[in-house]
Design an enzyme around this catalytic site. Structure first.
Site, PDB file in Angstrom:
ATOM      1  N   PRO A  60      24.872  41.420  35.394  1.00 32.57           N
ATOM      2  CA  PRO A  60      24.072  40.389  36.069  1.00 32.57           C
ATOM      3  C   PRO A  60      22.815  40.005  35.281  1.00 32.57           C
ATOM      4  O   PRO A  60      22.196  38.980  35.560  1.00 32.57           O
ATOM      5  CB  PRO A  60      23.701  41.017  37.417  1.00 32.57           C
ATOM      6  CG  PRO A  60      24.269  42.384  37.441  1.00 32.57           C
ATOM      7  CD  PRO A  60      25.049  42.626  36.196  1.00 32.57           C
TER       8      PRO A  60
ATOM      9  N   GLU B 141      24.529  51.790  38.133  1.00 28.89           N
ATOM     10  CA  GLU B 141      23.312  50.974  38.028  1.00 28.89           C
ATOM     11  C   GLU B 141      23.250  50.220  36.707  1.00 28.89           C
ATOM     12  O   GLU B 141      22.472  49.299  36.547  1.00 28.89           O
ATOM     13  CB  GLU B 141      22.059  51.849  38.186  1.00 28.89           C
ATOM     14  CG  GLU B 141      21.844  52.358  39.604  1.00 28.89           C
ATOM     15  CD  GLU B 141      21.748  51.227  40.629  1.00 28.89           C
ATOM     16  OE1 GLU B 141      20.824  50.411  40.515  1.00 28.89           O
ATOM     17  OE2 GLU B 141      22.597  51.181  41.537  1.00 28.89           O
TER      18      GLU B 141
ATOM     19  N   ARG C 187      42.926  29.559  30.444  1.00 29.26           N
ATOM     20  CA  ARG C 187      43.451  28.228  30.807  1.00 29.26           C
ATOM     21  C   ARG C 187      43.044  27.141  29.828  1.00 29.26           C
ATOM     22  O   ARG C 187      43.586  26.046  29.866  1.00 29.26           O
ATOM     23  CB  ARG C 187      43.083  27.874  32.244  1.00 29.26           C
ATOM     24  CG  ARG C 187      41.611  27.824  32.518  1.00 29.26           C
ATOM     25  CD  ARG C 187      41.346  27.938  34.009  1.00 29.26           C
ATOM     26  NE  ARG C 187      42.142  26.979  34.770  1.00 29.26           N
ATOM     27  CZ  ARG C 187      41.967  25.676  34.721  1.00 29.26           C
ATOM     28  NH1 ARG C 187      41.019  25.158  33.965  1.00 29.26           N
ATOM     29  NH2 ARG C 187      42.725  24.868  35.428  1.00 29.26           N
TER      30      ARG C 187
ATOM     31  N   ASP D 120      39.380  18.820  35.237  1.00 26.14           N
ATOM     32  CA  ASP D 120      38.772  19.792  36.146  1.00 26.14           C
ATOM     33  C   ASP D 120      37.303  19.510  36.361  1.00 26.14           C
ATOM     34  O   ASP D 120      36.658  18.872  35.546  1.00 26.14           O
ATOM     35  CB  ASP D 120      38.839  21.205  35.546  1.00 26.14           C
ATOM     36  CG  ASP D 120      40.250  21.713  35.441  1.00 26.14           C
ATOM     37  OD1 ASP D 120      41.084  21.278  36.233  1.00 26.14           O
ATOM     38  OD2 ASP D 120      40.491  22.547  34.560  1.00 26.14           O
TER      39      ASP D 120
HETATM   40 CL1  6GU Z   1      28.945  40.248  34.942  1.00 26.41          CL
HETATM   41  N1  6GU Z   1      28.528  42.175  36.675  1.00 26.41           N
HETATM   42  C1  6GU Z   1      28.109  42.642  37.863  1.00 26.41           C
HETATM   43  N2  6GU Z   1      28.193  43.947  38.114  1.00 26.41           N
HETATM   44  N3  6GU Z   1      27.597  41.878  38.791  1.00 26.41           N
HETATM   45  C2  6GU Z   1      27.527  40.573  38.511  1.00 26.41           C
HETATM   46  C3  6GU Z   1      27.943  40.029  37.312  1.00 26.41           C
HETATM   47  C4  6GU Z   1      28.452  40.867  36.398  1.00 26.41           C
HETATM   48  N4  6GU Z   1      27.733  38.705  37.326  1.00 26.41           N
HETATM   49  C5  6GU Z   1      27.201  38.463  38.509  1.00 26.41           C
HETATM   50  N5  6GU Z   1      27.059  39.574  39.229  1.00 26.41           N
END
Ligand code: 6GU
Length: 245
Positions: free
Chosen positions: A95, A122, A160, A175
């Protein structure tokens, strides 16, 4: 040659091409069977040198959760990279990464080999991230339990776009987020509404223009609906917001 994905994960079973799960059906499965894409999931745990095959430890400094240790991740990457002569683009799903957008997907679809590291807990010890220097990619501003689903999202989006994967009737150009074919400004727009038979359902009619057989009018109508939807739903997609008001 087929694009090769290697996924490093502590849940390799999530990537089975045999199970009727995400990667076992639809376009990714078809691409794999056609020899246009291949993927191999590797269990990070099998590279742990710990007697209990541990891959994670409690964080220095305290706090909740567990941190994935450097050694199993590093050894897994080194071993997996050696399985194929082609250099791999290293990607860590996190994230904290750059947001995955269609433009980035297009860049990744040009690569021969992607090595995807799916973190859990974590996070991963920062030192192995520093040493591997992967691209760090996020699929959105929310938290998943692990990077596996994010890795599958990325793989699906990339697969894709590989030439030959989509049939003519599924073209990627039409798309959402593809560069709109009729748009001279080359904007990435949301898709237009679609309709199929019957012509009337629950008292609702298909827009007349779509029944007209006039391809010029239809293309114009579709582009207008794309611009309208994008303005209403995702005004942030317009680079020049002033120009679109
Ligand atoms: Cl790539 N990993 C995780 N654990 N949570 C996420 C993410 C990735 N992208 C958004 N939330």
């Amino acid at each position: 040659m087929a694009i090769r994905f290697d996924i490093l994960t502590t849940f390799p079973e999530m990537f089975s091409e045999l199970s009727p799960a995400a990667m076992g059906v639809s376009i990714p499965a078809r691409a794999r069977k056609a020899g246009l894409a291949e993927w191999h999931a590797t269990d990070i745990r099998s590279y742990s040198k710990d007697k209990h095959r541990k891959t994670d430890e409690r964080p220095f400094g305290g706090g909740p959760g567990m941190v994935m240790m450097c050694q199993p991740v590093w050894d897994a990457v080194m071993a997996v990279e050696g399985l194929d002569a082609r250099p791999a683009t290293r990607i860590l799903l996190t994230p904290q990464g750059v947001p995955l957008k269609q433009g980035l997907v297009e860049e990744l679809a040009k690569k021969e080999r992607l090595l995807l590291i799916a973190g859990h807990y974590e996070g991963i010890d920062e030192r192995v991230i520093q040493k591997l220097a992967p691209m760090e990619i996020s699929i959105g501003d929310y938290v998943l339990s692990g990077g596996e689903l994010a890795a599958m999202v990325l793989m699906d989006a990339v697969i894709r776009l590989i030439p030959g994967v989509l049939g003519d009737d599924e073209s990627a150009g039409s798309d959402s987020f593809g560069v709109a074919s009729g748009d001279r400004e080359g904007r990435r727009l949301l898709d237009c509404p679609h309709y199929t038979r019957p012509r009337e359902w629950e008292g609702m009619e298909v827009p007349e223009v779509l029944m007209s057989g006039d391809h010029g009018r239809i293309a114009k109508w579709r582009l207008e609906r794309m611009v309208e939807r994008t303005r209403e739903r995702r005004p942030d997609l317009f680079p020049n917001k002033e120009g679109e008001k």
